[in-house]
Design a protein around this motif. Structure first.
Motif, short mmCIF file in Angstrom:
data_model
loop_
_atom_site.label_atom_id
_atom_site.label_comp_id
_atom_site.label_asym_id
_atom_site.label_seq_id
_atom_site.Cartn_x
_atom_site.Cartn_y
_atom_site.Cartn_z
N ASN A 128 0.82 -1.23 0.00
CA ASN A 128 0.00 0.00 0.00
C ASN A 128 0.85 1.27 0.00
OD1 ASN A 128 -2.84 -1.18 0.49
ND2 ASN A 128 -1.61 -2.14 2.10
N THR A 166 0.73 6.79 -0.48
CA THR A 166 1.37 7.99 0.08
C THR A 166 2.39 8.60 -0.87
OG1 THR A 166 3.04 6.58 1.16
CG2 THR A 166 1.07 7.14 2.43
N TYR A 189 -3.75 5.53 4.66
CA TYR A 189 -2.69 4.50 4.53
C TYR A 189 -2.56 3.69 5.82
CZ TYR A 189 2.09 2.68 4.05
OH TYR A 189 3.21 1.88 4.01
#
Length: 417
Positions: A136, A140, A151
Motif C-alpha cells: 500500500n 502515500t 494509509y
C-alpha cells in the motif's frame, strides 16, 4: 471397521489438502512475479534504462526465491534465521520493483503467503505488516494528513485481518497435530492392550497348567500314594502275623486297598470327586473313611459331628475329606497313636475339622514328613488355601497332635439352579 475407514479417509483428505497448499506455496512467487512482469511490459511505459533495471531486479527476485526458498523448502528443517533473511530480501526486492512500477505489488503479495513460514507467531504478524506497508506504499506518493491516515487504516485493517487468518490456521494446525497424536496414542494403547491381553492369556494358561499339576499331585498323594503306603504296611504285617487267619486278613486288606487305589487313580485322571461323597454327605463319608482306617490299623477312631449338618459345595467336602485322610495317614505312619478323634463342626459361616491323636507328637516345624521332604502338610495347606480356608497344626513331643482346618461354609448348588 467403519470408524477406522472414516479416520483413514479424513487423513487422506487432509494429506491431499496440505500437499496442494505446499505446491501452491512453491509456485506462487514465480506466478506473481511473472504476472507483474507481463503487466508492466504491456501497460507501463518507462525509459529503457528503467526497463533494464526492472528486468535485472526481476531476474534477481526469481533467483532469490529459488535459492532462498525453493531450494530450502526441500530440506527437512530450515533454520529460522535463513527464512527470516529470505523474507526480508523478498520484501526489499518487492519494494524496489514497486519504485519503478506499482504493478509489481502483485509480486509483493507473495509476502502475505510466505509470512506464514516465519516463527514464532509474532514474527508472522510482523511479516504481514511489512508486506502490507509495501503493498500500500503507493497510497502515500503525495503525502498529506488525509493520505497518511488512510494509509495507516488500510495497513492496520489488512494486517489484522490476514493475521487473524494465520492465527486461526495455526490453531487448526495445532488441533490437527494434537488429534493425530491422540490417534497415535490410542493406537499405541490398543496395541499395548492387545499385547497385555495376550500376556494375560499366556499367564492364565500357564497358571491353569500349574493348577492342574498341583491338583494331580494332591490327588495322587491323597489316593494312590496313601493306598500304596497302606498296602506296604499290610504286606509287612503279613510277615509279622502269628497265624494264617491274621495273614489272610492283612492280605485281604492289601487287596482291598489296591482296588480302592486303582479306582481313585482313575477318578483323579477324570477329575471326579471321591466315591465316598457320591452317595453320602460329609459326616457319613468321614465315618466310612475312619472305619476303614481303624480296621486296617487296629486303632479306634471316634467321629463326632456338631451343628446342623447340611450339603456343602463339593470342593469344600472333598477338601475336608482329604485333610482327614492325610491326618489319619500321618497318625499311622509317624505318631504311633493309640486313639484318634475326628470332630466336624457346622457353623453359620464356617466349617471346621479337627483330627486329634494321642501319638508321639513332634516339635513344631520339624515333622517327620517335613524332615524327609514329604508332601502331606504342604498338600493339605494348598487344598485348604484354594478355598480361602486356613490350616493349623498343634503338637508337642509326647503329647499328640491336632490338625485343624477351617473353611467357608459354601452351600451346595442345587442341580439345575
Amino acid at each position: 471397521m467403519g470408524a477406522e475407514q472414516a479416520e483413514a479417509e479424513v487423513k487422506s483428505r487432509q494429506s491431499r489438502i496440505f500437499g496442494f497448499y505446499g505446491r501452491f506455496m512453491d509456485v506462487v512467487p514465480y506466478l506473481t512475479l511473472a504476472i507483474s512482469v507481463c503487466l508492466s511490459s504491456l501497460i507501463t511505459e518507462m525509459p529503457p534504462a528503467d526497463r533494464t533495471a526492472v528486468a535485472v531486479l526481476s531476474a534477481a527476485a526469481a533467483l532469490w526465491v529459488y535459492f532462498g526458498f525453493t531450494r530450502m523448502s526441500a530440506e527437512p528443517q530450515v533454520p529460522l534465521a535463513r527464512m527470516t533473511v529470505y523474507f526480508a530480501g523478498l520484501t526489499v526486492l518487492g519494494f524496489t520493483l514497486m519504485r519503478f512500477d506499482m504493478l509489481f505489488f502483485v509480486f509483493v503479495i507473495t509476502g502475505f503467503f510466505h509470512a506464514g513460514l516465519l516463527r514464532p507467531l509474532w514474527m508472522v504478524v510482523v511479516g504481514i505488516g511489512a508486506t502490507s506497508l509495501v503493498v500500500n506504499s503507493t497510497v502515500t506518493d503525495e503525502p498529506s494528513a488525509e493520505g497518511i491516515a488512510v494509509y495507516a487504516v488500510i495497513v492496520c485493517i489488512q494486517t489484522v485481518a490476514i493475521s487473524l487468518g494465520f492465527v486461526m490456521n495455526d490453531r487448526m494446525e495445532r488441533l490437527r497435530t494434537q488429534r493425530e497424536e491422540a490417534f497415535a496414542a490410542r493406537e499405541a494403547a490398543m496395541e499395548e492392550n492387545a499385547g497385555l491381553h495376550m500376556q494375560l492369556m499366556t499367564q492364565a494358561r500357564e497358571a491353569g497348567v500349574l493348577d492342574e499339576r498341583q491338583r494331580m499331585a494332591r490327588e495322587i498323594h491323597d489316593t494312590v500314594a496313601q493306598g500304596l503306603a497302606g498296602i506296604i504296611a499290610q504286606l509287612r504285617a503279613v510277615d509279622a502275623a502269628a497265624d494264617e487267619a491274621q495273614r489272610r486278613r492283612h492280605l485281604d486288606s492289601a487287596v482291598e486297598l489296591a482296588r480302592e487305589s486303582l479306582a481313585e487313580a482313575r477318578r483323579t485322571v477324570r477329575a471326579i470327586g471321591p466315591a465316598t461323597l457320591e452317595e453320602a454327605q460329609l459326616p457319613e463319608a468321614l465315618a466310612e473313611v475312619a472305619a476303614k482306617w481303624s480296621a486296617a490299623q487296629g486303632v479306634p477312631v471316634e467321629v463326632v459331628t456338631t451343628g446342623d449338618a447340611r450339603p456343602m459345595h463339593p470342593e469344600v467336602e472333598v477338601t475336608l475329606l482329604r485333610v482327614a485322610q492325610e491326618a489319619l495317614t500321618n497318625a499311622a505312619k509317624h505318631a504311633g497313636a493309640g486313639r484318634v478323634g475326628i470332630t466336624l463342626s457346622y457353623m453359620e459361616d464356617e466349617l471346621a475339622l479337627d483330627v486329634r491323636d494321642d501319638g508321639s507328637g513332634f516339635a513344631p516345624g520339624r515333622t517327620a514328613a517335613g524332615a524327609k521332604g514329604g508332601y502331606g502338610l504342604p498338600a493339605m495347606r494348598q487344598r485348604v488355601g484354594r478355598i480361602a480356608g486356613s490350616l493349623s497344626v498343634e503338637s508337642e513331643p509326647g503329647r499328640g497332635t491336632v490338625v485343624s482346618a477351617i473353611v467357608p461354609a459354601l452351600a451346595a448348588v442345587p442341580d439345575g439352579g
